[in-house]
Design a protein around this motif. Structure first.
Motif, short mmCIF file in Angstrom:
data_model
loop_
_atom_site.label_atom_id
_atom_site.label_comp_id
_atom_site.label_asym_id
_atom_site.label_seq_id
_atom_site.Cartn_x
_atom_site.Cartn_y
_atom_site.Cartn_z
N TYR A 105 -11.64 0.54 -6.36
CA TYR A 105 -10.45 0.33 -4.43
C TYR A 105 -11.66 -0.47 -3.34
N GLU A 117 -2.36 3.66 -5.96
CA GLU A 117 -3.30 4.35 -6.85
C GLU A 117 -1.62 4.60 -7.73
N TYR A 149 3.92 -2.94 -0.78
CA TYR A 149 3.84 -4.08 0.95
C TYR A 149 4.10 -5.07 0.83
N HIS A 175 -1.90 -4.88 6.29
CA HIS A 175 -2.59 -4.61 7.06
C HIS A 175 -2.62 -5.63 7.74
N LYS A 222 -0.94 -4.41 11.20
CA LYS A 222 -1.55 -4.01 12.04
C LYS A 222 -1.88 -4.42 12.69
N GLY A 273 1.10 4.26 -2.26
CA GLY A 273 0.04 2.98 -1.84
C GLY A 273 0.36 2.00 -3.66
N ASN A 300 -2.92 6.37 -2.29
CA ASN A 300 -2.25 7.42 -2.45
C ASN A 300 -0.66 7.17 -3.57
N PRO A 304 -9.19 0.46 4.81
CA PRO A 304 -9.81 2.16 5.15
C PRO A 304 -8.59 2.69 3.68
N TRP A 305 -9.18 4.10 3.17
CA TRP A 305 -8.34 4.59 1.56
C TRP A 305 -6.83 5.10 2.25
N ASP A 306 -6.31 4.87 3.61
CA ASP A 306 -5.07 5.58 4.29
C ASP A 306 -4.35 4.72 3.08
N TYR A 307 -4.19 3.64 2.13
CA TYR A 307 -3.36 3.04 1.15
C TYR A 307 -3.48 3.38 -0.54
#
Ligand code: ADP
Length: 484
Positions: free
Chosen positions: A182, A198, A212, A151, A154, A196, A193, A188-191
């Motif tokens: 989490y 989850e 990652y 993260h 980026k 990722g 899923n 951010p909640w982007d990961y």
């Protein structure tokens, strides 16, 4: 190369199993090969008392952890040139006498304890003055740091943040917590899923690393193949297959500075392949310590380890029940599940002249069991690498192992290669197959020249860290080649 290792246990400061041995030895081996190495790990109870010369590091730790804020301090220790240990002081999390569990139950705040650990590891990787190029995280406790650096990279200006490597020491332990945890990552909640972090609506710390990290390793070539299958993949085989190009199996090395019968302070008389008859002194000492008849002629089988399902305890108990009618002795040093501890105590009370068990963790006694036994039993259901069979080989103690993971990669059966045979292997996970191998051991023990041949093959094998550390450097180089 400049590398920061992150591990929740590091020998000689803390240890529950092979992870500690491996990280301690890898750090030493990389540093003595001329690399700049740091190891970040928690400051558990008792460490400061053993190392009074700890120095404070001027890197303030004050992080959000979900809605809370947590502070900590970093202390450093330089055990050898080029190697610095960074201890994280956070008394609420780490001033405990056991690492992960108490009375067989995980601490209820393990999610917080190890996200905090991962955050500190990522922070040190970014801010240490010697600028690590690689952060090498070990197992689920440190794995989220790979996501944190992914993260970070980026964010503007951080394209060159350190690359990451995750080593999976045991896929069966993943660090799975309820989804709401989490939030502890403050990402951010982007990961969150299925591709990722989850895992069936929960958060899986190891998966964060597998998804990652720039490169992945595990601790033997066979286990690297096994974990991409449904049988051994523990639900992560799909993701591991997707990442197969980044996954390498590297056999753990043995720290021969600690495990060498020629200079082991825990055994009564040094011995070597050339002076094998001196091994008998250790055998007699072991028989004495475990209260068995002191007789060098009786074949002695040993076992050390965590009493967990993984280690094949059920088939070990059943096969011993059958085999202890033969002229043999068995000693066990271990601790773990209460029903297994009870099983071994009961076995010993039914066969008091042939079996003796010590329930507990005892580093010195483990060396004597390795040195004093004739055979070492390791019937694991699965075994990522396994260290005890490699220690056994070096101590002229013939390993009897199930064909799985690192056990298959390190032990050679007479059927595979008579000239280089150093152990006995079996495939089927049954007490009958194990009992048959113990019987083969008894026959082998009766054929002294062949038994010596096995012992000498084992003792002259080389699992030193020099090769292993070189393999890790190659993995680090491939991580550095990954584009931002
Ligand atoms: P794992 O990491 O799965 O527990 P390994 O064989 O890789 O298994 O490493 C286990 C390490 O822990 C070895 O160094 C072994 O000697 C040590 N060990 C395990 N149980 C005990 C015990 N009861 N007393 C002393 N050492 C132990």
């Amino acid at each position: 190369m400049k590398v920061l290792l992150a591990s929740s246990e590091v020998y000689p400061y803390s240890k529950t199993g092979g992870l500690a041995d491996m990280v301690g030895a890898l750090g030493k081996a990389l540093a003595s090969a001329g690399h700049r190495v740091g190891i970040v790990t928690p400051l558990y109870t008792g460490i400061r008392e053993r190392i009074p010369e700890l120095k404070p590091v001027d890197l303030p730790i004050d992080f959000p952890l979900g809605a809370a804020r947590v502070r900590g301090e970093i202390w450093s220790h330089e055990p050898s040139p080029g190697l610095t240990i960074y201890f994280i002081e956070q008394p609420d999390f780490y001033q405990r006498s056991t690492l992960y569990q108490v009375h067989g139950r995980d601490y209820p705040d393990n999610a917080e304890r190890f996200i905090f650990f991962a955050k500190v590891a990522a922070h040190l990787a970014l801010h240490l003055d010697w600028k690590p190029e690689i952060l090498h995280v070990h197992d689920w406790q440190a794995a989220p740091a790979a996501l944190l650096l992914h993260h970070q990279r980026k964010l503007p200006g951080w394209e060159n943040a350190p690359r990451t490597c995750l080593t999976i020491h045991n896929l069966a332990y993943q660090g799975v917590f309820p989804a709401f945890q989490y939030a502890l990552l403050n990402l951010p909640w982007d990961y969150f899923n299925p591709a990722g972090v989850e895992f069936y609506s929960q958060i899986n710390y190891l998966k964060a690393g597998i998804a990652y990290a720039d490169t992945l390793t595990t601790v033997s070539p066979r286990y690297a193949r096994e974990i991409t299958t449904e049988e051994y993949g523990c639900g992560l085989e799909g993701l591991l297959r997707n990442r197969a190009a980044a996954l390498v199996g590297i056999l753990n090395g043995v720290d021969y500075g600690e495990w060498d019968p020629e200079k082991d302070p825990h055994i009564p008389e040094p011995y070597s392949a050339a002076l094998l008859e001196r091994k008998t002194t250790s055998k007699i000492a072991l028989q004495k310590q475990f209260g068995l008849a002191q007789n060098p002629e009786i074949p002695l089988f040993g076992n050390i380890g965590r009493l967990a399902h993984q280690k094949g305890v059920d088939i070990l108990l059943d096969s011993l029940e059958e085999m202890l009618s033969a002229e043999m002795q068995f000693v066990l040093l271990g601790s773990g599940l209460p029903e297994f501890e009870r099983g071994f105590r009961e076995l010993a009370s039914r066969h008091p002249s042939r079996a003796s068990v010590h329930i507990g963790f005892d580093e010195a006694a483990s060396h004597l069991v390795e040195a004093g036994s004739d055979f070492f039993l390791m019937p694991s259901r699965f075994e990522p690498c396994g260290l005890n069979q490699m220690y056994s080989l070096r101590y002229g103690t013939v390993p009897i192992v199930r064909i799985t993971g690192g056990l298959d990669d390190t032990v050679i059966d007479i059927k595979e290669d008579p000239e280089h045979a150093n152990g006995i292997k079996f495939a089927e996970y049954t007490s009958r197959a194990l009992a048959k191998s113990i019987r083969k051991g008894l026959v082998l023990y009766g054929e002294k020249p062949l038994f010596r041949h096995y012992q000498k093959n084992g003792m002259t094998g080389d699992f030193s860290w020099t090769r292993t550390a070189g393999d890790y450097v190659k993995v680090y180089e491939s991580a550095l080649a990954v584009s931002p």
